[in-house]
Design an enzyme around this catalytic site. Sequence first.
Site, PDB file in Angstrom:
ATOM      1  N   LYS A   1      -9.736   2.281  -2.393  1.00  0.00           N
ATOM      2  CA  LYS A   1     -10.084   1.846  -0.924  1.00  0.00           C
ATOM      3  C   LYS A   1     -11.431   1.897  -0.469  1.00  0.00           C
ATOM      4  CE  LYS A   1      -7.472   1.512   3.536  1.00  0.00           C
ATOM      5  NZ  LYS A   1      -6.332   2.218   3.916  1.00  0.00           N
TER       6      LYS A   1
ATOM      7  N   CYS B   1      -5.856  -2.938   2.297  1.00  0.00           N
ATOM      8  CA  CYS B   1      -5.484  -2.828   3.807  1.00  0.00           C
ATOM      9  C   CYS B   1      -6.833  -2.868   4.505  1.00  0.00           C
ATOM     10  CB  CYS B   1      -4.977  -1.281   4.022  1.00  0.00           C
ATOM     11  SG  CYS B   1      -4.243  -1.101   5.576  1.00  0.00           S
TER      12      CYS B   1
ATOM     13  N   GLU C   1       1.024  -1.178  -0.005  1.00  0.00           N
ATOM     14  CA  GLU C   1      -0.018  -0.097  -0.149  1.00  0.00           C
ATOM     15  C   GLU C   1       0.849   1.365   0.091  1.00  0.00           C
ATOM     16  OE1 GLU C   1      -3.807   1.976   2.538  1.00  0.00           O
ATOM     17  OE2 GLU C   1      -2.234   0.566   3.663  1.00  0.00           O
TER      18      GLU C   1
END
Length: 418
Positions: free
Chosen positions: A222, A259, A147
Amino acid sequence: MERKEEKQATKTENGDRPTSSNDAGSLCGFDSLHHLLQASLPPHLFQEVSRVLLGLNCGKPLESIHIPESAKEVSRKQDFDLQAYSFRADKEILREPRVVRVGLIQNSIAFPTTASFSDQKRTIFQKLKPIINAAGVSGVNILCLQEAWTMPFAFCTREKRWCEFAEPVDGESTQFLQEFARKYNMVIISPILERDLKHGETMWNTAVVIGNHGNIIGKHRKNHIPRVGDFNESTYYMEGNTGHPVFETIYGKIAVNICYGRHHPLNWLAFGLNGAEIVFNPSATVGELSEPMWPIEARNAAIANSYFVGSINRVGTETFPNPFTSGDGKPEHSDFGHFYGSSHFSAPDASCSPSLSRHRDGLMISDMDLNLCRQLKDKWGFRMTARYELYKDMLARYVEPNFEPQIISDPSVRKSFS
């Protein structure tokens, strides 16, 4: 003690590196839990412990795969952990094996956060170049980076100056990686801080998917933004707007669960419903916050959704020029803690690879037969028995303001509280 010291001096199965190290961030002086157990247990006990912790792939322990000597030499010279394993599937009568070679890269930043931004970015590119080349010469078909790999993980400082690292989808980092994609016929997943030039320079936490011809296949933003202690990233970007895309590449159908999305089972589910065969989870997370969860969530997702998962976490402790607070009662501090690496693969049959180092850069490579995904769907029947219509009705009710939980109370319990 003599036996332990003797084992510490041996080489690992992958990477030709001694199993112990005194580097900061190691686990009791070892690269990983796997190496700690290997050095501390007699071989027959270590074999049984590994069976329980890592599972069996088609009834057997994972096997190491051959890596070219040139890649091993680069790993020794650049001092990064190099491991490679094979996930098998049962032989089928009507389908040929669908083996794809997949790679994960974890790394620390290359320059201190006090250095100029241009130097920080340039040196990260330089640092990644030999590791990407090692993946290429090893025949990796799909490669995923961590990330926000182009920068320090500064999002929790809440300082806007770090926005300078943001770039458009076709920006400098994509152009850098496109050369490797073309050179090695390799699909590359590049998680960056995206600056959306067409929408008022809005920023997103984005994964760019680069095709094996150097083309941009697409992007995913995300879905879930953490608001946990230091990790309150909404100062820089909000929840993504790209849904749950699955990218059909020459090597298979892949997706990216960035994540914090790994904490949300429905996020994993949606990628599976859209047909993903491999889901990557590029992350930046520290030991104090999440390490006990790290080997569990991705493995559970692989099992529940019948796909492979590649988990990537950055390495090292990143110290920032200006101390910051988190609103959690802790005194001001200049770092988030230790990013513990430990990147690994999980398979739909509940097997998983050992993890990369907890404190060193690393490249994890895996051969995976994608036929295993369907074989596990057939075995367990999770899709056929899921009862999605029940969940649909429940979720439709839940999002309404007048939602009432379905609770049936014992009248005698209610009476006792009256």
